[in-house]
Scaffold this motif. Sequence first.
Motif, PDB file in Angstrom:
ATOM      1  N   ILE A 159      36.039  37.035  37.617  1.00  0.00           N
ATOM      2  CA  ILE A 159      34.999  37.633  36.766  1.00  0.00           C
ATOM      3  C   ILE A 159      35.509  37.723  35.328  1.00  0.00           C
ATOM      4  CG2 ILE A 159      33.640  39.707  36.325  1.00  0.00           C
ATOM      5  CD1 ILE A 159      33.755  40.251  39.366  1.00  0.00           C
ATOM      6  N   THR A 160      36.745  38.183  35.155  1.00  0.00           N
ATOM      7  CA  THR A 160      37.320  38.301  33.815  1.00  0.00           C
ATOM      8  C   THR A 160      37.468  36.935  33.161  1.00  0.00           C
ATOM      9  OG1 THR A 160      38.597  40.156  34.664  1.00  0.00           O
ATOM     10  CG2 THR A 160      39.211  39.329  32.511  1.00  0.00           C
ATOM     11  N   GLY A 176      34.324  35.585  31.675  1.00  0.00           N
ATOM     12  CA  GLY A 176      34.067  36.216  30.383  1.00  0.00           C
ATOM     13  C   GLY A 176      34.937  35.610  29.294  1.00  0.00           C
ATOM     14  N   GLY A 192      31.685  48.291  33.085  1.00  0.00           N
ATOM     15  CA  GLY A 192      31.245  47.154  32.273  1.00  0.00           C
ATOM     16  C   GLY A 192      30.809  47.606  30.889  1.00  0.00           C
ATOM     17  N   VAL A 222      28.540  35.469  39.264  1.00  0.00           N
ATOM     18  CA  VAL A 222      28.846  35.402  37.832  1.00  0.00           C
ATOM     19  C   VAL A 222      29.177  33.962  37.424  1.00  0.00           C
ATOM     20  CG1 VAL A 222      30.593  36.051  36.129  1.00  0.00           C
ATOM     21  CG2 VAL A 222      29.551  37.796  37.555  1.00  0.00           C
ATOM     22  N   ILE A 230      29.682  39.871  26.071  1.00  0.00           N
ATOM     23  CA  ILE A 230      29.628  39.450  27.482  1.00  0.00           C
ATOM     24  C   ILE A 230      31.034  39.515  28.080  1.00  0.00           C
ATOM     25  CG2 ILE A 230      29.238  37.493  29.030  1.00  0.00           C
ATOM     26  CD1 ILE A 230      26.972  36.613  27.178  1.00  0.00           C
ATOM     27  N   SER A 231      32.019  39.014  27.336  1.00  0.00           N
ATOM     28  CA  SER A 231      33.372  39.006  27.901  1.00  0.00           C
ATOM     29  C   SER A 231      33.880  40.430  28.077  1.00  0.00           C
ATOM     30  CB  SER A 231      34.317  38.169  27.038  1.00  0.00           C
ATOM     31  OG  SER A 231      34.790  38.923  25.961  1.00  0.00           O
ATOM     32  N   LEU A 277      32.078  41.800  31.227  1.00  0.00           N
ATOM     33  CA  LEU A 277      32.602  41.226  32.474  1.00  0.00           C
ATOM     34  C   LEU A 277      34.015  41.741  32.758  1.00  0.00           C
ATOM     35  CD1 LEU A 277      31.289  37.554  32.375  1.00  0.00           C
ATOM     36  CD2 LEU A 277      30.497  39.440  33.794  1.00  0.00           C
ATOM     37  N   ALA A 299      35.069  43.762  36.007  1.00  0.00           N
ATOM     38  CA  ALA A 299      36.183  43.298  36.831  1.00  0.00           C
ATOM     39  C   ALA A 299      37.201  44.415  37.033  1.00  0.00           C
ATOM     40  CB  ALA A 299      36.844  42.086  36.181  1.00  0.00           C
TER      41      ALA A 299
END
Lengths: 298, 370
Positions: free
Chosen positions: A20-21, A24, A72, A145, A189-190, A193, A197
């Motif tokens: 997930i990370t 991002g 998040g 994702v 977004i990063s 995410l 995460a």
Amino acid sequence: MSDLFAMLPSILMIVAPILITAVGGMICEKSGVVNIALEGLMAVGAFTAATLHYFLEPATVLSVWLAILAGGLAGLAISLIHAFASISLNANQVISGTGINLLATGGTAFMAQIVFKMERTMPFRLGMMPGFGGIYPTAWIALGVVLVAWFVLYKRPFGMRLRACGEHPQAAASAGIDVRGIRYVAVMISGFLAGVAGGCLVLTQTIQYTIYTINGAGFIALAAVSFGRWLPKGIAGSSLLFGTAVSLSIYMVNIPALRVLPSEFFSVMPYIITLVTLVLFSGRDYAPRASGQPYERS
Amino acid sequence: MNRKKNWEQILADDRTVSLFVVGLGFACGTLLVLLVGKNPAGMYQAMLQTLTGWDITRKVWNARYIGEWLTASIPLILCGLSMGFAARTGLFNIGAEGQYIVGLTAAQFVALYFPPVPVLHWVAALAAAGLAGALWGGIVGILKARFEVSEVVATIMLNYVAFFLSRWVSMAIPGANTYRTPNFPPTATLASGFLENLTNGSRLNYGLFLALLACLFYWFIIEKTNLGFSLRATGLNKEAARYSGIPVTRSIASSMIIAGMFAGFAGAAVALGSFNYGRVLGGYDNYGFNGIAVALVGNSQAGGILASGLLFGMLASSQPLMQSRQIPKEITLIISGLVVVFISLRAGVKLFLDWRAKKATRTGGRSNDE
């Protein structure tokens, strides 16, 4: 081999937050901003999620999900510092990322001391429950994702514009794209995410947040972005590989064949693999061309 | 008009901006302490006690605190020099942590296995640490110069490689457990009875002179040698340097080698100065990462790094004193982090000055036309 299958749920538990990370981080770099603050943003997300879950756990069954969402949002909020410094002020992206990493370690432990009167959060009773086959829902979140990121980046106009900002921002700007706006969205977004995460990590792998909870997962994600050549499927593969290496270093005691090796052998693998591939791929343009360079409007 | 000019000059001067940024970091830290309902006076009392040894609440003086402050500053100064030296060549050395770890590990090995000859023993351990750090930095330099691998990614990877390798080899030493090795012979340590007595039994050691000499060496190389000139030229404009015949790839490699050496010495200063046994690291010591803040605040100048190393050393060694005054000790980490973030915002000042300059030329040009 059967050992490895039995380990699958644990491996996926460790892979999910890394993946997930990394997604991002990839989106961020594709827009032209390097984000080495992933580690710190995960820490902020993990702290927020662990704290909220501790307080909401007795009240509602949705607590886990609210906690992850809050993680998040916290990651997103902190990532705005990075966005403002590197996009609005053309600051050195590595410096502001480093600052956030330092700030996250101190900030989370500080807040824990204020809220819980100790250097970690109070342990919650139950984290997230594994679903079918003992696999935590975080694995499905991670899969979702990656798929959504692939679809948006390669099948939607927004994704095309975002990639253009990372390849040639001046050309993108002359085609009428708001380079700074898109980069802001990508950094946010990063941050979101990475925060999610961090929440997933703390709610599946442990029962409380300490400053050792993240333990390099954010930097492994950063490595996964390079090793995955900035492509969604590549990043899915590299996160799976690196996550497996991390889980082997933890669970190898259960596998007699591996016990001859020190656990550090597996811990060090993701980093060595990434270094070697960076050398092997050198000179080929896999990375977004304008990644790391500020966009200066002339 | 004249007053405005002064004001712009102040903004353009790196030293005043550094001071301003540090002040801002402390102000925000103080505000945060107030916001969570604690008394910031405790924070400043702790800092005062670290700097002068004077405990203002109990009215006692103890020189040991000064000694501990200087001891904590030694690795920070050396890691700051590491980061700063690379920065002068335009490289971002996040790898001081890894170079510090290999230096520490090498020093521990020599301390344990070299024959215990007075003086020669610790000299050999220091040299081994410097070499190990130089090697670790040199790998990055060669990867960057020959293969164009980003030094940021390479150093992050090598930090972890160093950490896990150090654990692996240190635990393999006979008699070692999961957190320490057997004791060193006393000939290996940098301990100094004189400095200890002077500071009432603190851990202050000969590492202090190592740090001071390193600052001098740094200044000499950068400002007074051909090598330093090539390095600075490469840092200012790589293409221009290449065009004027400076071997850019060699500059990059040698810069990382020397940077790594500084961080390696930091490892030796901690291993041989503050401990009498080898450690199996359980996590990062974070001197390398804090060295980034030290170099940024010190503007990568030898004197600046010395001063900011002492500042961050003060923050680090006042942590237990703050905790005993009910101030969460992590406030010092927050202040360091804020200072780095504010330094990155400094780019905004440059942006503003450029904008002013552009505006000034534009209006100036128009008035000439008319």
